[in-house]
Design a protein around this motif. Structure first.
Motif, mmCIF file in Angstrom:
data_model
loop_
_atom_site.group_PDB
_atom_site.id
_atom_site.type_symbol
_atom_site.label_atom_id
_atom_site.label_comp_id
_atom_site.label_asym_id
_atom_site.label_seq_id
_atom_site.Cartn_x
_atom_site.Cartn_y
_atom_site.Cartn_z
ATOM 1 N N ILE A 98 -31.024 34.006 36.252
ATOM 2 C CA ILE A 98 -31.022 35.457 36.395
ATOM 3 C C ILE A 98 -30.963 35.882 37.857
ATOM 4 O O ILE A 98 -30.837 37.075 38.149
ATOM 5 C CB ILE A 98 -32.257 36.087 35.730
ATOM 6 C CG1 ILE A 98 -33.542 35.581 36.389
ATOM 7 C CG2 ILE A 98 -32.263 35.814 34.248
ATOM 8 C CD1 ILE A 98 -34.790 36.294 35.883
ATOM 9 N N GLY A 99 -31.061 34.909 38.776
ATOM 10 C CA GLY A 99 -31.008 35.252 40.190
ATOM 11 C C GLY A 99 -31.386 34.053 41.030
ATOM 12 O O GLY A 99 -31.414 32.906 40.559
ATOM 13 N N ALA A 100 -31.676 34.326 42.301
ATOM 14 C CA ALA A 100 -32.047 33.263 43.232
ATOM 15 C C ALA A 100 -33.015 33.818 44.260
ATOM 16 O O ALA A 100 -32.976 35.001 44.608
ATOM 17 C CB ALA A 100 -30.810 32.679 43.916
ATOM 18 N N LEU A 101 -33.903 32.927 44.747
ATOM 19 C CA LEU A 101 -34.896 33.291 45.761
ATOM 20 C C LEU A 101 -34.735 32.365 46.946
ATOM 21 O O LEU A 101 -34.614 31.147 46.784
ATOM 22 C CB LEU A 101 -36.315 33.169 45.188
ATOM 23 C CG LEU A 101 -37.466 33.341 46.181
ATOM 24 C CD1 LEU A 101 -37.575 34.800 46.610
ATOM 25 C CD2 LEU A 101 -38.781 32.865 45.572
ATOM 26 N N GLY A 102 -34.742 32.949 48.144
ATOM 27 C CA GLY A 102 -34.655 32.152 49.355
ATOM 28 C C GLY A 102 -35.841 32.400 50.258
ATOM 29 O O GLY A 102 -36.214 33.549 50.507
ATOM 30 N N LEU A 103 -36.482 31.318 50.742
ATOM 31 C CA LEU A 103 -37.588 31.404 51.699
ATOM 32 C C LEU A 103 -37.103 30.828 53.019
ATOM 33 O O LEU A 103 -36.598 29.700 53.070
ATOM 34 C CB LEU A 103 -38.804 30.626 51.186
ATOM 35 C CG LEU A 103 -39.359 31.046 49.821
ATOM 36 C CD1 LEU A 103 -40.543 30.174 49.446
ATOM 37 C CD2 LEU A 103 -39.755 32.503 49.831
ATOM 38 N N LEU A 104 -37.266 31.600 54.071
ATOM 39 C CA LEU A 104 -36.780 31.205 55.394
ATOM 40 C C LEU A 104 -37.965 30.862 56.289
ATOM 41 O O LEU A 104 -38.972 31.578 56.300
ATOM 42 C CB LEU A 104 -35.959 32.346 56.005
ATOM 43 C CG LEU A 104 -34.840 32.900 55.109
ATOM 44 C CD1 LEU A 104 -34.134 34.059 55.797
ATOM 45 C CD2 LEU A 104 -33.854 31.817 54.732
ATOM 46 N N TYR A 105 -37.838 29.747 57.058
ATOM 47 C CA TYR A 105 -38.950 29.238 57.858
ATOM 48 C C TYR A 105 -38.555 29.160 59.331
ATOM 49 O O TYR A 105 -37.398 28.900 59.674
ATOM 50 C CB TYR A 105 -39.358 27.844 57.392
ATOM 51 C CG TYR A 105 -39.905 27.794 55.989
ATOM 52 C CD1 TYR A 105 -41.266 27.812 55.758
ATOM 53 C CD2 TYR A 105 -39.043 27.720 54.894
ATOM 54 C CE1 TYR A 105 -41.774 27.754 54.463
ATOM 55 C CE2 TYR A 105 -39.535 27.664 53.601
ATOM 56 C CZ TYR A 105 -40.907 27.684 53.393
ATOM 57 O OH TYR A 105 -41.401 27.634 52.123
ATOM 58 N N SER A 106 -39.547 29.323 60.175
ATOM 59 C CA SER A 106 -39.428 29.055 61.611
ATOM 60 C C SER A 106 -40.451 27.980 61.966
ATOM 61 O O SER A 106 -41.513 27.883 61.343
ATOM 62 C CB SER A 106 -39.698 30.321 62.435
ATOM 63 O OG SER A 106 -38.766 31.335 62.124
ATOM 64 N N ASP A 107 -40.168 27.160 62.983
ATOM 65 C CA ASP A 107 -41.071 26.082 63.418
ATOM 66 C C ASP A 107 -41.383 25.118 62.280
ATOM 67 O O ASP A 107 -42.511 24.660 62.116
ATOM 68 C CB ASP A 107 -42.383 26.659 63.987
ATOM 69 C CG ASP A 107 -42.154 27.456 65.258
ATOM 70 O OD1 ASP A 107 -41.224 27.087 65.999
ATOM 71 O OD2 ASP A 107 -42.879 28.427 65.483
ATOM 72 N N LYS A 108 -40.400 24.822 61.466
ATOM 73 C CA LYS A 108 -40.604 23.874 60.367
ATOM 74 C C LYS A 108 -39.294 23.149 60.099
ATOM 75 O O LYS A 108 -38.237 23.775 60.034
ATOM 76 C CB LYS A 108 -41.068 24.593 59.102
ATOM 77 C CG LYS A 108 -41.189 23.690 57.863
ATOM 78 C CD LYS A 108 -41.620 24.513 56.657
ATOM 79 C CE LYS A 108 -41.659 23.670 55.392
ATOM 80 N NZ LYS A 108 -42.631 22.578 55.472
#
Length: 695
Positions: free
Chosen positions: A274-284
């Motif tokens: 039904i959709g998509a989720l994106g998590l964005l990281y810094s310093d990882k």
């Protein structure tokens, strides 16, 4: 002694083992750190402990940042700095490194601080070793378990918060406001919904990060959201290089945001995306297996909540569309009055209710105003409302009295195949005279708004709710009569306008009164303001309201309204009715047509008394407008409609309606429920305009 010497001769050639061999076999390495030059030497065993190659290490401590997470590096640096400043000769510490596969591994270091003759540290010589097995049952392992529990609690708390989300925006707000993403270490998130083969971006990353052309994207495009929806598998982007190589169209727009890694999960509900989720990281960089499992679990929870939210919005839109379709499409203009109507569906709850309003044009310039509420909050309530509104409108248009309209509507609802009842207020208003007749069926009393904003309650005795009064055989509905002055307003409303969670109904009425007193004088703006206040409360009930304001017309133009009941075999009442017509004609400036009006009225009265059972009600009034008209109405209890016919052979019968047709400008017949009304109108001059005309 000889035996011992003989045994010594049998030892291996490499005994005792070289220190380097001893260290490497036990996963230990050495380092020598020249503090003056900033150079750090690691032997091969130490490089193995850090999981780096000799080519990747250039002798600078900063080069190990790839393997030592930021938080661990800061803690270790603080411990070494404290040892150097305090004069300690050694230090020891446990810390974690991130291996090439993304997993975390416990490591221990022990360092000896070498100082010059002045006590200044200039060199550290020490060892590093793999401490994974050592810490299996130690407090460090307990700390690691606590970290896992903390991350798991993030998913649990986020899932609990998502259970209360009703709309897609609620889901987005929960993810952004619960700090769950922050505790997981994510900088921001993006979310897209799958709509008709395209991905609609509904939540962006950090402010100012929107990538042009990505509001709607195709599933077959080279974007991470498209990929996870196609493959139904998560995509973990572990480094900048991975991002740039895998998604060259997207990376130039992401490069300046400081993103070092990302995790994209498909949102799957009932075995379909039904959709998509994106998590964005810094310093990882990189993701451990625990982190991957945790994020997949989070994606599954979000998908279930998102599907519920989408279904809720679809059902609510369907129910609200049904409600709106059953309300009047337009409100008729009423000479001498201004009307404003509003409807707002509940902001909480899955379905809408059965609130409705209606404005019904009636003969003689009168108007019927209705406000009602069918029991329940579902599509069935809305369907019953639609039927009841149409029936009540038909009864009113037939000419029934307000009390009869209510009684017949109650019988209809009782006989309908439903267990619902309804509350209602019906007001029949004559803007010309200001007279308003009000009946109430279990509903809230109307409010009367003065031209100065002062609000008073209109007390109406009322009867039982529609449906119940018919069931219990109590169809009596008392009629309250009031007179609106020019500029005054009648407010009809449903309880959603005044009900406030945790407060009494009287408190809600007082708040409404204050809102009206301080609100705008413009009727449409006032209606908007009342609805806005209801929207701010986000209540669990629908709101419908109707405002009817009488215009300030001059008495000379409004004329007046005279009425007389004439019983059969009552010569005095007949004479009184004729005198009333004579007086009205002269008082209202229609003397030039006096003979015509009096003769036509006499014919209508005579017909009613001769051809029907019971008496008649004679009404005379002036209708305001561009062309003033004097109207004569004769109402009786017979449903048989009169017809114009030629006179009989005797020449006595059949001339009545022929005379009325010749004398009046227009005439007609209206059904009045249990009877009928025959009327005729005559154009008359305006005495006020005549006086102002130049000689």
């Amino acid at each position: 002694m000889a035996d011992r010497a003989a045994g010594a001769m049998s030892l291996p050639d490499d005994w005792p083992a070289h220190p380097d061999l001893r260290l490497s076999l036990n996963h230990m390495g050495t380092f020598d750190w020249d503090l003056d030059n900033g150079l750090l030497h690691l032997d091969q065993s130490a490089l193995d402990v850090f999981d780096v190659t000799a080519e990747e290490f250039d002798g600078r401590p900063q080069s190990l940042a790839l393997r030592v997470p930021h938080g661990e590096a800061a803690r270790l640096d603080g411990l070494v700095t404290q040892a150097l400043r305090s004069g300690s000769s050694s230090y020891g510490a446990y810390f974690r490194i991130r291996c090439r596969d993304g997993s975390l591994r416990w490591t221990h270091t022990q360092g000896a601080v070498r100082r010059d003759v002045r006590g200044r540290p200039h060199r550290i010589i020490g060892i590093v070793r793999d401490a994974t097995q050592e810490l299996a049952d130690s407090s460090a392992r307990i700390e690691l378990d606590a970290e896992r529990r903390r991350q798991t609690s993030v998913v649990e708390s986020t899932t609990a918060a998502l259970a209360h989300a009703r709309t897609v925006q609620d889901v987005i707000d929960v993810l952004k406001d619960s700090h769950g993403l922050e505790r997981l270490g994510a900088t921001s998130m993006v979310m897209g919904l799958l709509e008709a083969g395209r991905i609609h971006l509904v939540a962006e990353g950090p402010e100012g990060s929107f990538v042009p052309g990505t509001r709607y994207t195709r599933v077959d495009e080279q974007y991470p959201m498209s990929e996870v929806i196609r493959t139904l598998a998560p995509r973990f982007i572990e480094s900048k290089e991975d991002f740039a190589e895998s998604y060259p169209r997207l990376w130039p727009h992401v490069r300046g945001l400081g993103i070092t890694s990302a995790a994209y999960m498909p949102l799957i509900a009932q075995a379909r995306p039904i959709g998509a989720l994106g998590l964005l990281y810094s310093d990882k960089t990189g993701f451990t297996s625990e982190e991957r499992n945790l994020l997949v679990a989070l994606g599954s929870s979000i998908a279930q909540s998102l599907q519920r939210a989408v279904l809720f919005e679809q059902e609510h839109d369907l129910a609200e569309g049904l409600q709106q379709a059953m309300l009047p499409r337009r409100i008729p203009s009423v000479p001498g009055a201004q009307i404003a109507v509003r409807y707002r569906s509940a902001r909480l709850g899955r379905d809408i209710g059965g609130d409705w309003y209606d404005v019904i044009p009636l003969p003689g310039g009168r108007v019927g105003a209705v406000i009602g509420d069918v029991q329940g909050h579902d599509t069935h309530a809305a369907a019953v409302m639609g039927q009841l509104r149409i029936v009540l409108r038909a009864y009113a248009a037939e000419g029934h009295t307000p009390a009869t309209v209510m009684a017949r509507a109650s019988v209809f609802l009782h006989e309908l195949d439903t267990d619902r009842f309804a509350t209602c207020v019906y007001a029949e208003a004559d803007p010309t005279t200001g007279v308003v007749q009000v009946v109430r069926a279990g509903h809230m009393d109307p409010l009367r708004l003065g031209a100065d904003g002062e609000t008073r309650r209109v007390t109406v005795s009322g009867g039982m709710p529609l449906g119940l009064s018919a069931e219990f055989g109590r169809l009596e509905y008392p009629v309250a009569t009031i007179e609106l002055d020019p500029g005054e307003t009648l407010l009809l409303y449903t309880d959603g306008l005044v009900e406030r969670p945790g407060t009494d109904l009287d408190d809600g009425l007082r708040a409404l009164t204050g809102l009206i007193r301080n609100g705008p004088r413009n009727l449409q703006l006032l209606a908007d303001r009342l609805c806005e206040e209801s929207d701010e409360r986000a209540g669990e009930d629908d709101v419908a309201l109707l405002l009817l304001r009488r215009h300030g017309v001059a008495a000379a133009h409004a004329g007046g309204r005279l009425q007389q009941h004439v019983a059969q075999n009552d010569p005095e009442a007949l004479a009184s009715a004729r005198h009333m017509i004579w007086a009205a004609v002269r008082a209202w400036g229609a003397a030039e047509r006096a003979d015509e009006i009096e003769l036509a009225a006499d014919e209508l009265i005579t017909n009613a008394l001769m051809h029907t059972d019971g008496g008649a009600i004679v009404t005379a009034r002036v209708l305001p407008g561009v062309e003033r008209r004097l109207r004569v109405e004769v109402e009786d209890r017979s449903t048989a409609l009169p017809r114009r016919r030629d006179a009989g052979e005797s020449g006595v019968s059949g001339r009545g309606l022929m005379l009325v047709d010749r004398l009046a400008d227009i005439w007609g017949v209206e059904s009045r429920g249990s009877g009928k009304c025959v009327w005729c109108e005559f154009a008359v001059s305006d005495p006020v305009a005549a006086e102002r005309a130049p000689a």
